[in-house]
Motif scaffolding. Sequence first.
Motif, PDB file in Angstrom:
ATOM      1  N   GLY A   1      15.815  -6.066  -4.864  1.00  0.00           N
ATOM      2  CA  GLY A   1      14.755  -5.052  -4.930  1.00  0.00           C
ATOM      3  C   GLY A   1      15.086  -3.948  -5.903  1.00  0.00           C
ATOM      4  O   GLY A   1      14.224  -3.460  -6.656  1.00  0.00           O
ATOM      5  N   ALA A   2      16.361  -3.515  -5.919  1.00  0.00           N
ATOM      6  CA  ALA A   2      16.783  -2.479  -6.876  1.00  0.00           C
ATOM      7  C   ALA A   2      16.690  -2.999  -8.312  1.00  0.00           C
ATOM      8  O   ALA A   2      16.303  -2.262  -9.228  1.00  0.00           O
ATOM      9  N   LEU A   3      17.056  -4.294  -8.502  1.00  0.00           N
ATOM     10  CA  LEU A   3      16.919  -4.891  -9.836  1.00  0.00           C
ATOM     11  C   LEU A   3      15.456  -4.897 -10.273  1.00  0.00           C
ATOM     12  O   LEU A   3      15.136  -4.640 -11.445  1.00  0.00           O
TER      13      LEU A   3
ATOM     14  N   ALA B   1      12.750 -10.827  -2.996  1.00  0.00           N
ATOM     15  CA  ALA B   1      13.581  -9.923  -2.195  1.00  0.00           C
ATOM     16  C   ALA B   1      12.916  -9.617  -0.855  1.00  0.00           C
ATOM     17  O   ALA B   1      13.578  -9.583   0.193  1.00  0.00           O
ATOM     18  N   PHE B   2      11.594  -9.404  -0.859  1.00  0.00           N
ATOM     19  CA  PHE B   2      10.888  -9.086   0.388  1.00  0.00           C
ATOM     20  C   PHE B   2      10.876 -10.286   1.334  1.00  0.00           C
ATOM     21  O   PHE B   2      11.016 -10.126   2.558  1.00  0.00           O
ATOM     22  N   ALA B   3      10.724 -11.489   0.761  1.00  0.00           N
ATOM     23  CA  ALA B   3      10.731 -12.681   1.605  1.00  0.00           C
ATOM     24  C   ALA B   3      12.087 -12.864   2.277  1.00  0.00           C
ATOM     25  O   ALA B   3      12.163 -13.180   3.483  1.00  0.00           O
ATOM     26  N   ILE B   4      13.169 -12.668   1.538  1.00  0.00           N
ATOM     27  CA  ILE B   4      14.511 -12.810   2.125  1.00  0.00           C
ATOM     28  C   ILE B   4      14.730 -11.748   3.187  1.00  0.00           C
ATOM     29  O   ILE B   4      15.254 -12.014   4.277  1.00  0.00           O
ATOM     30  N   ASP B   5      14.319 -10.510   2.878  1.00  0.00           N
ATOM     31  CA  ASP B   5      14.505  -9.414   3.836  1.00  0.00           C
ATOM     32  C   ASP B   5      13.699  -9.655   5.104  1.00  0.00           C
ATOM     33  O   ASP B   5      14.172  -9.390   6.214  1.00  0.00           O
ATOM     34  N   ALA B   6      12.448 -10.164   4.953  1.00  0.00           N
ATOM     35  CA  ALA B   6      11.626 -10.437   6.128  1.00  0.00           C
ATOM     36  C   ALA B   6      12.215 -11.581   6.960  1.00  0.00           C
ATOM     37  O   ALA B   6      12.127 -11.577   8.200  1.00  0.00           O
ATOM     38  N   TRP B   7      12.805 -12.556   6.299  1.00  0.00           N
ATOM     39  CA  TRP B   7      13.426 -13.673   7.032  1.00  0.00           C
ATOM     40  C   TRP B   7      14.616 -13.186   7.858  1.00  0.00           C
ATOM     41  O   TRP B   7      14.845 -13.645   8.983  1.00  0.00           O
ATOM     42  N   MET B   8      15.396 -12.268   7.289  1.00  0.00           N
ATOM     43  CA  MET B   8      16.536 -11.717   8.031  1.00  0.00           C
ATOM     44  C   MET B   8      16.098 -10.752   9.131  1.00  0.00           C
ATOM     45  O   MET B   8      16.861 -10.486  10.063  1.00  0.00           O
ATOM     46  N   GLY B   9      14.898 -10.229   8.989  1.00  0.00           N
ATOM     47  CA  GLY B   9      14.433  -9.177   9.902  1.00  0.00           C
ATOM     48  C   GLY B   9      14.072  -7.970   9.053  1.00  0.00           C
ATOM     49  O   GLY B   9      14.965  -7.331   8.495  1.00  0.00           O
TER      50      GLY B   9
ATOM     51  N   PHE C   1       9.683  -2.919  -1.710  1.00  0.00           N
ATOM     52  CA  PHE C   1       8.625  -3.877  -2.038  1.00  0.00           C
ATOM     53  C   PHE C   1       7.317  -3.145  -2.388  1.00  0.00           C
ATOM     54  O   PHE C   1       6.593  -3.565  -3.294  1.00  0.00           O
ATOM     55  N   GLU C   2       6.999  -2.084  -1.681  1.00  0.00           N
ATOM     56  CA  GLU C   2       5.806  -1.299  -1.994  1.00  0.00           C
ATOM     57  C   GLU C   2       5.885  -0.766  -3.428  1.00  0.00           C
ATOM     58  O   GLU C   2       4.890  -0.788  -4.180  1.00  0.00           O
ATOM     59  N   ASP C   3       7.064  -0.287  -3.810  1.00  0.00           N
ATOM     60  CA  ASP C   3       7.224   0.223  -5.186  1.00  0.00           C
ATOM     61  C   ASP C   3       7.123  -0.904  -6.200  1.00  0.00           C
ATOM     62  O   ASP C   3       6.564  -0.710  -7.286  1.00  0.00           O
ATOM     63  N   ASN C   4       7.626  -2.092  -5.870  1.00  0.00           N
ATOM     64  CA  ASN C   4       7.537  -3.228  -6.792  1.00  0.00           C
ATOM     65  C   ASN C   4       6.086  -3.618  -7.057  1.00  0.00           C
ATOM     66  O   ASN C   4       5.691  -3.857  -8.212  1.00  0.00           O
ATOM     67  N   VAL C   5       5.270  -3.668  -6.012  1.00  0.00           N
ATOM     68  CA  VAL C   5       3.853  -4.022  -6.182  1.00  0.00           C
ATOM     69  C   VAL C   5       3.136  -2.937  -6.990  1.00  0.00           C
ATOM     70  O   VAL C   5       2.350  -3.233  -7.900  1.00  0.00           O
ATOM     71  N   TYR C   6       3.400  -1.680  -6.641  1.00  0.00           N
ATOM     72  CA  TYR C   6       2.788  -0.566  -7.388  1.00  0.00           C
ATOM     73  C   TYR C   6       3.142  -0.640  -8.871  1.00  0.00           C
ATOM     74  O   TYR C   6       2.267  -0.479  -9.747  1.00  0.00           O
TER      75      TYR C   6
END
Length: 392
Positions: free
Chosen positions: A54-56, A75-83, A92-97
């Motif tokens: 996400g930082a990248l 990154a968001f998919a991996i994070d959501a899978w882990m919890g 993720f919000e900043d990435n979409v923006y």
Amino acid sequence: MRLWKADARQTRIDAGYALGALLGGVVLALLGAYGSNNGVIYPLEWRLLPLGLGALAILLRRGMPMVTLYVGFVAFAIDAWMGLSAAGFLIFEDNVYSAVAYGWRRLHWWLGGLTLTGGVAAGLWFGTWAGEPRWGILLFLIVVGIMATPVLTGLLVRMYRDRADIAREHAAQVARLSEMDRRGAVNAERTRMARELHDLVANQFSAIAVQSAALLSRPDLDAATSRRVLDTIRDNSVQGLSELRNMIELLRSDDETVDEPVSHRLSEADRLVGRHRDLGLDVELLVTGEPRELPAAVDLAGYRIMQESLVNAGKYGDGSAVVRVDYAPRLVTITVDSPPGVVVEEPIGVNARAGLVGMRERAQLLGGTFRAGREESVWRVHVELPVMEETT
């Protein structure tokens, strides 16, 4: 096509944002701001993987905005899978923006369509699985809310940035047009000054040069005739210097409301003809129509054209000229005929073409016509100046 769209300054700023997001994510992870996957809590070092991706993506937000979206989704998919974690959600919000604000111009339409489709599908599935439609509606609203906020924010920022770019471009165009107008005005003023100085100085001193050359070429003249010619030369010199001083004083004046004084008028044609007769030119003046007061620009232009024509007649003619001035209701016509003769060599070279150019410019500026050339046995200068009737 440029792969990297950001400049060095923007890249440094984005690198600072990326570092700040990474450090903030680590702090939130240390505080336990993350969920679990069916009760399985992954260690902190595992959480660094989606956090680093996400930082990248933030680092690439302006340089490669579409890559930001792809990396952010992974990154968001991996994070959501882990919890899902708080840091992962915010990044993720900043990435979409960033993708909407800096990436493909129509991306918001695609993301909006995918959000609605995914929200409806997730709501139907969860509502069916849970057996409660309200939970499906709630999930639909959550999905849409997660995506709609950054998409709309990025779209608004892009719209305002585009408007600012258009405003800057408009301002630059106005500045360029203003500079072109300024240069045009300067060039027009230079042309006008050159024309006025030629008529003020060249005509007087050219006549002096011709008369001086003629006097030097006639050693047989008596003292009285020589003195009369010298008096005429002196009068022309004094008049030329006086007019030159008036022009210089006008150019030095700081008062922009002061107009150029009209020192000569077409009604003074007899005086002009008289001075050239004193110089030895046999001039006949014929005036038809009713002489009247003319607009200042027409008055001065007619006088200067007649003056230049008589000077040329003295320099290049046989010593005679016929001047015709016709006052029509809406037109003033000036015709100067002079038979060509032997040219008297001048001590100081004067370009006659400059005089013809100046006469033509004066006529054209007033919407008139100018013609000069040999017709039958004479050199003819013919000019027509329109006279606009003043309305009250």
